[in-house]
Write a protein that holds these residues in place. Structure first.
Motif, short mmCIF file in Angstrom:
data_model
loop_
_atom_site.label_atom_id
_atom_site.label_comp_id
_atom_site.label_asym_id
_atom_site.label_seq_id
_atom_site.Cartn_x
_atom_site.Cartn_y
_atom_site.Cartn_z
N GLU A 279 41.31 39.35 32.72
CA GLU A 279 40.93 39.87 34.03
C GLU A 279 40.51 38.74 34.97
N ASP A 280 39.79 37.76 34.43
CA ASP A 280 39.33 36.65 35.27
C ASP A 280 40.51 35.87 35.85
N LYS A 283 41.98 37.94 38.68
CA LYS A 283 41.11 37.83 39.87
C LYS A 283 41.35 36.51 40.59
N SER A 284 41.48 35.42 39.82
CA SER A 284 41.69 34.11 40.45
C SER A 284 43.05 34.07 41.15
N GLU A 286 44.50 36.67 42.61
CA GLU A 286 44.28 37.37 43.89
C GLU A 286 43.58 36.45 44.89
N GLN A 287 42.61 35.71 44.40
CA GLN A 287 41.88 34.78 45.27
C GLN A 287 42.83 33.69 45.79
#
Length: 493
Positions: A279-280, A283-284, A286-287
């Motif tokens: 998940e991390d 998320k990165s 998307e960032q």
């Protein structure tokens, strides 16, 4: 004065040129840092005298007002896959232990000509086969990073794990790496540094111990995009000794760096959203899209529909080429020779290879020999080559809609050493995002983005069009400036 070992390639080069400090002072500082960091096991051989001699030559040139070169005064680590004249070159294998080449690889010679010096030969996965730096005959390399609240030794990635560990630990400002299926990008992501695999043929393979000749490509590993651009410029260039070398001028990548992506389109491959990705990491990713939008780029969806076949195809093509390349290690010409009493030639071959090659190398040779055998060549090797063509075609079609592609570098952060040893398939899946660009021979770079909930680094990957290293570096620079990644491992070594 800033501690010299905290400086990167550009700052060292510019500081030496301006007289802020001498090249010898830099070499002495890094030699001391290397000697203190033996517990990382990043180096197989250290060469402090080489670093000092190169530094003295640069200082002498400066005293005379001569050009110092684009890497003048910068000591680097050299992955022990590059032949270095008179210095042991082993590919981290027992079968080459004690081999001292009488010639210099083209890439290392280019770096010495540019004013760089050598701190030593860096540890790696044996014959560059591995994703965790646990297959070396000379022992595991430890990452300088630790999980929050744990003292477990972490993997620095592979195969260029010695390179990534040394750069992340600040015991080398930069290092050479090689990338066959992700071996620059994956370790760079695991240790919070930058690494770029250029277009296939951009850096000469002459004098580099071969793994899979149609995939192997050298590249730089450093702490910033700017440092990678400087070093790649020094490494690259046409070499008549390498039949696959690109007959093209080396662009001025450092001068061309720009984080302004106005008018650029960045593709997001929908097939890279894979089951099992942390998940991390998602998320990165998307960032990363937001950072590139902020730099002026338009984000577009693209399809790389044959992605799921890339990894299986790679693990047919690469071992096939390895089984052919590694046939030269027979105990006759160089390196290890195991000659049992009363043994004939075939017995010597068998004994030498049994003793000299590690388990992972043997596994890949067996796979490669199997897929090239008469009954299976068409069923496996030919099919894999067709898939490779389809993967390349996917990228060509995607680049009709975008200028570069953004993806995760790895599906997970680093893992503890030893945790995947009994599961080669899971280990191979580490390369799932890196392999497609390798099969297509494209330039691709990993840039550190953030740290996860365990305090471990995560990388983002930019894949570019053929020969467009500039576009890859520029997108990497845009991410670097917005990520502001300044995390570094706590010193325990």
């Amino acid at each position: 004065m800033t501690e010299l070992t905290n400086l990167g390639v550009k700052d060292i080069r510019d500081g030496v040129a301006s007289g802020e400090f001498t090249a010898r002072e830099v070499a002495e500082a890094f030699n001391a840092a290397v000697a203190e960091a033996a517990s990382l096991n990043a180096f197989i051989v250290t060469t402090p005298d080489h670093a000092l001699a190169s530094a003295d030559a640069v200082d002498a040139k400066r005293a005379k007002g001569e050009d110092l070169g684009t890497m003048g005064g910068v000591p680097i680590g050299m992955k022990d896959l590059f032949a270095t004249k008179g210095v042991q070159t082993t590919a981290a294998s027992h079968i080459l232990e004690g081999f001292n080449p009488q010639y210099e690889s083209t890439v290392s010679q280019n770096l010495w000509d540019a004013g760089a010096g050598m701190l030593g030969k860096l540890n790696l996965d044996q014959f560059a086969m591995g994703s965790s730096n646990e297959t070396s005959y000379f022992g595991n390399v430890s990452s300088p990073w630790r999980k929050a609240g744990s003292n477990a030794a972490m993997s620095p990635g592979g195969s260029s794990g010695g390179s990534s560990s040394a750069v992340a630990a600040r015991i080398a400002p930069a290092a050479t790496g090689t990338d066959t299926g992700g071996s620059i990008r994956q370790p760079a992501a695991f240790t919070g540094i930058c690494g770029i695999k250029p277009t296939y043929g951009r850096c000469s393979r002459w004098g580099v111990v071969a793994f899979a000749s149609s995939l192997d490509q050298a590249g730089p590993m450093a702490r910033t995009v700017e440092d990678c651009a400087i070093m790649l410029e020094a490494m690259a260039g046409f070499d008549p000794k390498d039949a696959t070398s690109l007959k093209m001028d080396v662009p001025a990548w450092e001068a061309g760096l720009s984080a302004d992506l106005k008018g650029k389109r960045i593709g997001i491959p929908r097939e890279y959203r894979m089951e099992g990705t942390d998940e991390d990491i998602l998320k990165s990713w998307e960032q990363g899209k937001e950072w590139l939008r902020d730099a002026g780029a338009e984000i577009v969806d693209v399809s790389l529909q044959h992605t799921k076949y890339a990894l299986p195809a790679y693990y047919i093509v690469a071992p096939a080429e390895a089984s052919s390349n590694l046939a030269r290690y027979d105990g006759v010409r160089y390196g290890l020779r195991d000659l049992p009493d009363g043994a004939g030639l075939q017995d010597m071959y068998a004994a030498t290879r049994a003793e000299g090659f590690g388990d992972e190398v043997k596994r890949r040779i067996l796979i490669g020999t199997y897929v090239l055998s008469a009954g299976f060549y068409d069923a496996y090797y030919n099919q894999a080559q067709k898939v490779r063509t389809l993967v390349s075609r996917d990228f060509a079609e995607a680049f009709g809609q975008c200028d570069a592609i953004l993806a995760p570098t790895t599906p997970t952060a680093s893992f503890p050493l030893g945790s995947l040893n009994d599961d080669p398939l899971t280990m191979y899946l580490n390369d799932v995002f890196a392999v497609p660009a390798s099969l297509a021979g494209l330039p691709a770079m990993s840039v550190p983005a953030t740290v996860n909930s365990d305090g471990l680094p995560l990388g983002l990957q930019i894949v570019g069009k053929p020969f467009d290293e500039q576009g890859v570096l520029n997108a990497g620079l845009a991410i670097q400036q917005r990520a502001g990644f300044d995390a570094k491992p706590e010193k325990w070594w």
